[in-house]
Design an enzyme around this catalytic site. Sequence first.
Site, PDB file in Angstrom:
ATOM      1  N   ASP A  25     -77.797 -50.807  74.716  1.00 22.91           N
ATOM      2  CA  ASP A  25     -77.654 -52.256  74.478  1.00 22.91           C
ATOM      3  C   ASP A  25     -76.877 -52.962  75.604  1.00 22.91           C
ATOM      4  O   ASP A  25     -77.155 -54.122  75.913  1.00 22.91           O
ATOM      5  CB  ASP A  25     -77.048 -52.575  73.101  1.00 22.91           C
ATOM      6  CG  ASP A  25     -75.735 -51.857  72.841  1.00 22.91           C
ATOM      7  OD1 ASP A  25     -75.363 -50.972  73.632  1.00 22.91           O
ATOM      8  OD2 ASP A  25     -75.085 -52.185  71.829  1.00 22.91           O
ATOM      9  N   SER A  49     -78.466 -47.896  70.964  1.00 15.23           N
ATOM     10  CA  SER A  49     -77.082 -48.077  71.401  1.00 15.23           C
ATOM     11  C   SER A  49     -76.170 -46.910  71.030  1.00 15.23           C
ATOM     12  O   SER A  49     -75.159 -47.087  70.351  1.00 15.23           O
ATOM     13  CB  SER A  49     -76.518 -49.357  70.805  1.00 15.23           C
ATOM     14  OG  SER A  49     -77.496 -50.351  70.809  1.00 15.23           O
ATOM     15  N   ARG A  59     -83.249 -54.763  64.858  1.00 10.75           N
ATOM     16  CA  ARG A  59     -84.012 -55.951  65.228  1.00 10.75           C
ATOM     17  C   ARG A  59     -85.335 -55.569  65.893  1.00 10.75           C
ATOM     18  O   ARG A  59     -85.401 -54.586  66.623  1.00 10.75           O
ATOM     19  CB  ARG A  59     -83.236 -56.833  66.211  1.00 10.75           C
ATOM     20  CG  ARG A  59     -81.911 -57.318  65.691  1.00 10.75           C
ATOM     21  CD  ARG A  59     -81.208 -58.220  66.711  1.00 10.75           C
ATOM     22  NE  ARG A  59     -79.864 -58.532  66.280  1.00 10.75           N
ATOM     23  CZ  ARG A  59     -78.797 -57.754  66.525  1.00 10.75           C
ATOM     24  NH1 ARG A  59     -78.918 -56.649  67.234  1.00 10.75           N
ATOM     25  NH2 ARG A  59     -77.610 -58.107  66.081  1.00 10.75           N
TER      26      ARG A  59
HETATM   27  P1  ADP Z   1     -74.259 -54.230  66.331  1.00  5.69           P
HETATM   28  O1  ADP Z   1     -73.013 -53.954  67.125  1.00  5.69           O
HETATM   29  O2  ADP Z   1     -74.356 -53.398  65.132  1.00  5.69           O
HETATM   30  O3  ADP Z   1     -75.497 -54.258  67.159  1.00  5.69           O
HETATM   31  P2  ADP Z   1     -73.496 -57.029  66.164  1.00  5.69           P
HETATM   32  O4  ADP Z   1     -73.405 -57.187  67.613  1.00  5.69           O
HETATM   33  O5  ADP Z   1     -74.195 -58.092  65.381  1.00  5.69           O
HETATM   34  O6  ADP Z   1     -74.126 -55.673  65.686  1.00  5.69           O
HETATM   35  O7  ADP Z   1     -71.999 -56.930  65.633  1.00  5.69           O
HETATM   36  C1  ADP Z   1     -71.738 -56.774  64.281  1.00  5.69           C
HETATM   37  C2  ADP Z   1     -70.270 -56.498  64.139  1.00  5.69           C
HETATM   38  O8  ADP Z   1     -69.519 -57.637  64.553  1.00  5.69           O
HETATM   39  C3  ADP Z   1     -69.846 -56.224  62.719  1.00  5.69           C
HETATM   40  O9  ADP Z   1     -69.899 -54.834  62.458  1.00  5.69           O
HETATM   41  C4  ADP Z   1     -68.445 -56.755  62.659  1.00  5.69           C
HETATM   42  O10 ADP Z   1     -67.537 -55.736  62.957  1.00  5.69           O
HETATM   43  C5  ADP Z   1     -68.364 -57.780  63.766  1.00  5.69           C
HETATM   44  N1  ADP Z   1     -68.337 -59.123  63.196  1.00  5.69           N
HETATM   45  C6  ADP Z   1     -69.350 -59.805  62.655  1.00  5.69           C
HETATM   46  N2  ADP Z   1     -68.939 -60.998  62.196  1.00  5.69           N
HETATM   47  C7  ADP Z   1     -67.625 -61.073  62.437  1.00  5.69           C
HETATM   48  C8  ADP Z   1     -66.597 -62.039  62.195  1.00  5.69           C
HETATM   49  N3  ADP Z   1     -66.859 -63.187  61.563  1.00  5.69           N
HETATM   50  N4  ADP Z   1     -65.367 -61.764  62.592  1.00  5.69           N
HETATM   51  C9  ADP Z   1     -65.086 -60.607  63.200  1.00  5.69           C
HETATM   52  N5  ADP Z   1     -65.978 -59.653  63.457  1.00  5.69           N
HETATM   53  C10 ADP Z   1     -67.232 -59.874  63.085  1.00  5.69           C
HETATM   54 MG    MG Z   2     -76.098 -54.701  69.009  1.00  7.33          MG
END
Ligand code: ADP
Ligand code: MG
Length: 458
Positions: A169, A116, A47
């Site tokens: 993060d 992160s 992002r």
């Molecule tokens: P990051 O941790 O990569 O910064 P996010 O905080 O957006 O990204 O988290 C993304 C993660 O959240 C995905 O890898 C997935 O494991 C989990 N996730 C996303 N949508 C769902 C959902 N509908 N149900 C369960 N887990 C989800």
């Molecule tokens: Mg994140």
Amino acid sequence: MAVEMHAGLVSEGGSKLKMLPTYIDRLPDGHERGLYYAVDLGGTNFRVLRVQLGGLEGRVIKQEYEEVAIPPELMLGTSEQLFDFIAKELVSFVAREGQDFRLHAGQNREIGFTFSFPVKQTAVNSGTLLQWTKGFKVNDAVGEDVVAALQRGIERRGYKMRIAALVNDTVGTLAGGRYWNNDVMIGVILGTGTNACYVERAEAVSKWAGDIPKSGEMVINMEWGNFWSSHLPRTYVDESLDNESLNPGEYGFEKMISGMYLGDCVRRVLVRMAQEACIFGTPVPHKLLEAFSLMTPDMSKMHHDDSSDLKVVAEVLKRVYGIQNTTVGIRKIVVAVCDTVCQRGARLAAAGIVGILKKIGRDGSAANGVIKRNTFEQSDMNGFHDEVPVHYTSGGRTVVAMDGGLYEHYTKFRNYMQEAVVELLGEGSKNVVIELSKDGSGIGAALLAASHAEYVIS
Ligand code: ADP
Ligand code: MG
């Protein structure tokens, strides 16, 4: 958890919990002004964000962000490729800055860099990568200063920007939460991976060789994903998943809790059931044997299926594995497996949070100095915060700023976690609030860039 936290603060390598000092000794308080940027490299998405801050009256005047999926090949490529990609996205986002965003005369664009992964910081805006997690393996970046690497990427594109803060993060989430609420003491991520940070008394960080900061406080990045304890029951699922992961022997707690792994825990149980009890007929469906083929969002979909014949479960099994003609009884078993794995992860995350609360004396069990601040009027509380340093309010309300896709989207996970916090804290849980601080990590990094900027706008 509380014991390991203590051990990790005393000496380097004292615990599997790295307990990394972040060099952040003051958190945003609302006075920040000006235009700031953030870049956020997490696990799944990348992002970029800009925000115009207007001080206490204006707060967040305007913000914009963009998100792109990280091309999978970059997760396993070279450092230069990865940081070039980040710089390219950042620079093209900056080029589209509209009229509503304004730099002060003489001000350079300053950036908060959310990264992160475990980093050993050497200053608020420099630090070297200790190891990759969450499916990344960019070997030549380990041991490198990630701020310098990004700076080089930006300069290669002919731009001049300053990276004012390098933040995990969790730290961004903590800062983003604190900006709005003085009771925020802990930042937790439940997304692709999992981690937590919190505000510690600087004097409690025995391994800290630097001066004690004026605030008397230091934010500690726990890297709790690497937590391990002989008290944690380890199953064949955990062992085989760990063996087949990119970082075997590391981040065992993360592998029991976070979004990257929960689906695969479910899959491994189903494989065993398929092999030993032929729940999907014979032979065992080929694709089911493929590691990481069941993603957590699909697990969550099946788990939340409330149709009487479990249509959604049937749909997912068919789409992902080509498994057809399952009986409702078999589908119920699949849901039960999802439920068990989800509940275990959620309860472990809750236990981790309670461990932090215990460590900082905010689990509601404090024998002395308990201030029942929840009985104050809101206006009294505001005045109270302004005058009393946060760590003197032991026993008061404590807010956990939470971010991450797993927590946000997986309702049953969230509910199980909340239930377990209440179960563990009893009455004390009334003073603990877990608050979703959506995209706090991005905006928090921009806020930290503002509070650690070279050019301070008064
Ligand atoms: P990051 O941790 O990569 O910064 P996010 O905080 O957006 O990204 O988290 C993304 C993660 O959240 C995905 O890898 C997935 O494991 C989990 N996730 C996303 N949508 C769902 C959902 N509908 N149900 C369960 N887990 C989800
Ligand atoms: Mg994140």
